[in-house]
Design a protein around this motif. Structure first.
Motif, mmCIF file in Angstrom:
data_model
loop_
_atom_site.group_PDB
_atom_site.id
_atom_site.type_symbol
_atom_site.label_atom_id
_atom_site.label_comp_id
_atom_site.label_asym_id
_atom_site.label_seq_id
_atom_site.Cartn_x
_atom_site.Cartn_y
_atom_site.Cartn_z
ATOM 1 N N ASP B 141 0.822 -1.201 0.000
ATOM 2 C CA ASP B 141 0.000 0.000 0.000
ATOM 3 C C ASP B 141 0.869 1.269 0.000
ATOM 4 O O ASP B 141 0.691 2.174 -0.814
ATOM 5 N N ARG B 142 1.837 1.301 0.903
ATOM 6 C CA ARG B 142 2.662 2.502 1.058
ATOM 7 C C ARG B 142 3.503 2.763 -0.197
ATOM 8 O O ARG B 142 3.552 3.893 -0.708
ATOM 9 N N ILE B 143 4.117 1.702 -0.722
ATOM 10 C CA ILE B 143 5.005 1.890 -1.874
ATOM 11 C C ILE B 143 4.213 2.303 -3.116
ATOM 12 O O ILE B 143 4.632 3.171 -3.887
ATOM 13 N N ILE B 144 3.057 1.710 -3.297
ATOM 14 C CA ILE B 144 2.242 2.060 -4.466
ATOM 15 C C ILE B 144 1.855 3.524 -4.417
ATOM 16 O O ILE B 144 1.889 4.234 -5.427
ATOM 17 N N SER B 145 1.533 3.980 -3.234
ATOM 18 C CA SER B 145 1.156 5.377 -3.081
ATOM 19 C C SER B 145 2.378 6.293 -3.238
ATOM 20 O O SER B 145 2.363 7.257 -4.011
ATOM 21 N N GLU B 146 3.472 5.976 -2.555
ATOM 22 C CA GLU B 146 4.676 6.824 -2.604
ATOM 23 C C GLU B 146 5.273 6.897 -4.004
ATOM 24 O O GLU B 146 5.740 7.946 -4.437
ATOM 25 N N GLY B 152 -0.272 -3.008 -11.751
ATOM 26 C CA GLY B 152 0.227 -4.152 -10.999
ATOM 27 C C GLY B 152 0.412 -5.337 -11.930
ATOM 28 O O GLY B 152 -0.471 -5.644 -12.730
ATOM 29 N N ILE B 153 1.568 -5.983 -11.859
ATOM 30 C CA ILE B 153 1.839 -7.167 -12.673
ATOM 31 C C ILE B 153 1.873 -8.374 -11.738
ATOM 32 O O ILE B 153 2.678 -8.413 -10.800
ATOM 33 N N VAL B 154 0.981 -9.331 -11.970
ATOM 34 C CA VAL B 154 0.783 -10.445 -11.043
ATOM 35 C C VAL B 154 1.465 -11.698 -11.587
ATOM 36 O O VAL B 154 1.105 -12.193 -12.664
ATOM 37 N N ALA B 155 2.474 -12.179 -10.842
ATOM 38 C CA ALA B 155 3.233 -13.357 -11.278
ATOM 39 C C ALA B 155 3.336 -14.358 -10.143
ATOM 40 O O ALA B 155 4.355 -15.010 -9.965
ATOM 41 N N VAL B 156 2.267 -14.482 -9.380
ATOM 42 C CA VAL B 156 2.235 -15.433 -8.255
ATOM 43 C C VAL B 156 1.569 -16.725 -8.712
ATOM 44 O O VAL B 156 0.904 -16.758 -9.756
ATOM 45 N N PRO B 157 1.727 -17.834 -7.941
ATOM 46 C CA PRO B 157 1.022 -19.074 -8.298
ATOM 47 C C PRO B 157 -0.486 -18.842 -8.352
ATOM 48 O O PRO B 157 -1.014 -17.961 -7.660
ATOM 49 N N GLU B 158 -1.159 -19.634 -9.193
ATOM 50 C CA GLU B 158 -2.563 -19.340 -9.458
ATOM 51 C C GLU B 158 -3.431 -19.338 -8.204
ATOM 52 O O GLU B 158 -4.390 -18.575 -8.125
ATOM 53 N N GLU B 159 -3.077 -20.167 -7.206
ATOM 54 C CA GLU B 159 -3.920 -20.222 -6.003
ATOM 55 C C GLU B 159 -3.845 -18.931 -5.189
ATOM 56 O O GLU B 159 -4.697 -18.696 -4.336
ATOM 57 N N HIS B 160 -2.860 -18.080 -5.457
ATOM 58 C CA HIS B 160 -2.761 -16.807 -4.734
ATOM 59 C C HIS B 160 -3.159 -15.606 -5.600
ATOM 60 O O HIS B 160 -3.198 -14.474 -5.109
ATOM 61 N N ALA B 161 -3.439 -15.842 -6.866
ATOM 62 C CA ALA B 161 -3.603 -14.714 -7.797
ATOM 63 C C ALA B 161 -4.796 -13.824 -7.437
ATOM 64 O O ALA B 161 -4.687 -12.594 -7.437
ATOM 65 N N VAL B 173 -4.948 0.416 -7.298
ATOM 66 C CA VAL B 173 -4.365 0.153 -8.618
ATOM 67 C C VAL B 173 -5.521 -0.141 -9.570
ATOM 68 O O VAL B 173 -6.391 -0.954 -9.274
ATOM 69 N N LYS B 174 -5.530 0.542 -10.724
ATOM 70 C CA LYS B 174 -6.666 0.414 -11.645
ATOM 71 C C LYS B 174 -6.367 -0.472 -12.857
ATOM 72 O O LYS B 174 -7.272 -0.796 -13.626
ATOM 73 N N GLY B 175 -5.094 -0.807 -13.047
ATOM 74 C CA GLY B 175 -4.724 -1.620 -14.206
ATOM 75 C C GLY B 175 -3.872 -2.802 -13.780
ATOM 76 O O GLY B 175 -2.859 -2.617 -13.093
ATOM 77 N N ILE B 176 -4.275 -4.002 -14.171
ATOM 78 C CA ILE B 176 -3.570 -5.212 -13.724
ATOM 79 C C ILE B 176 -3.251 -6.115 -14.915
ATOM 80 O O ILE B 176 -4.108 -6.374 -15.766
ATOM 81 N N LEU B 177 -2.001 -6.562 -14.963
ATOM 82 C CA LEU B 177 -1.576 -7.549 -15.952
ATOM 83 C C LEU B 177 -1.326 -8.856 -15.208
ATOM 84 O O LEU B 177 -0.440 -8.925 -14.360
ATOM 85 N N ASN B 178 -2.124 -9.872 -15.502
ATOM 86 C CA ASN B 178 -2.067 -11.137 -14.767
ATOM 87 C C ASN B 178 -1.448 -12.251 -15.604
ATOM 88 O O ASN B 178 -1.914 -12.552 -16.701
#
Lengths: 210, 210
Positions: B141-146, B152-161, B173-178
């Motif tokens: 939260d803090r870093i995204i704001s600062e 946001g680019i999501v590269a986590v395992p599918e069970e956490h996506a 964040v309004k734009g996400i690449l999964n």
């Protein structure tokens, strides 16, 4: 059903077929038996006329005013697209990208199996990654032929991508999935798709700009 | 040029805009000054009528029978799409896939900069990968704001996506690449694109099947 003349089907139509298959599979999962081109179009943001035209390349799947039988259309489209069989692929490039690709869980469950991997780096050749032995590029021709591999997945740095594509073409691979951020050239009769995350990002920024 | 009403523009039209931009950039590079919707359509395998309709959402770019001025249309579309500015992204997930993404050369040259990376693994947090410090998710939260991060680019395992997508949405964040092989849900006003190599493979097998 008349036999399609595949050369006459525009590539953009082929590119839409997986979207139809996914939407139909979801409808089938939710016990929907019949769907109109209008409802399918709503789901996919494609006009009903476009859907009817796309499907007309492959046969007659619905009766006027009756909609499509979901299970029948799904099964016909999967057969038309070659999705009822297992596909064997070779992965070229075992750097960071190749390692991510070989552990990607999406391929196997859709019937795509990476059965051989290759790299140009002598330090990697002969080692195993995820239990798959890394082979050198000199073995490409033999392995592709022996293992009846139909698809090449290219995960090499962009400066080597065209050369690797050329090698795959020489080995009579007809389908190539390219992850390098360039658009390699292929001769007629060979099909290539590029994974291009920048295209996706560029469709986000439209919505994000102030 | 009238102001577009963005909500009225179908997403499928937005998805085609980067293709127009690429084709126009290639034409410009080859010193083509004017292009007809017919010639542009040939290049892209899209009907001229579709091209004229798509562009009509954003204004009037050509004169009847005169074609489009390549440089003008290119520059207008880039501006409409938000491609004249730099974009800052956060990458979540520094496993194999995240490491491949952070070293992907295609992003920076198109104006997309990964300025912060995150992982849930305490063994990774605090280390540096390619000179970028890996942060823990509590700092998201803090870093995204600062850092004024928009993507946001999501590269986590599918069970956490889905959980990571939810966290990004909470951080505005309004734009996400999964990249995970699922289709996470987002609320209205947030846009998500999924990188889906299986879709591409499924458009190859049509051509490969015996």
């Amino acid at each position: 059903m008349p036999q399609p003349i595949e050369n006459a089907i525009p590539d953009v139509v082929i590119l839409r077929l997986p979207l139809y298959v996914r939407a139909l599979a979801q409808l089938h999962d939710s016990d929907t038996e019949v769907v109109s081109s209008h409802a399918l179009g709503e789901k996919l943001q494609i006009t009903p006329a476009q859907i009817r035209k796309d499907l007309s390349y492959f046969g007659r799947f619905g009766k006027q005013g009756r909609g499509y039988n979901v299970l029948y259309l799904l099964s016909e489209l999967k057969s038309i697209m070659g999705l009822n069989q297992e596909w064997r692929a070779a992965l070229i490039g075992m750097g960071r990208l190749g390692r991510a690709i070989i552990s990607y869980p999406g391929f196997v469950r859709e019937g795509f199996h990476i059965v051989a991997v290759f790299d140009a780096d002598p330090a990697l050749v002969g080692t195993e990654i995820d239990g798959v032995p890394v082979r050198n590029m000199a073995q490409l021709d033999r392995i592709i032929s022996e293992q009846r591999i139909h698809i090449g997945i290219v995960a090499v740095p962009e400066e080597h991508a065209q050369a690797v594509v050329d090698q795959l073409v020489k080995c009579e691979v007809k389908g190539i999935l390219n992850y390098a951020p360039i658009s390699p050239q292929v001769p007629d009769g060979v099909w290539i798709r590029n994974i291009d995350p920048v295209l996706s990002l560029q469709t986000l920024t439209f919505h994000l700009k102030g």
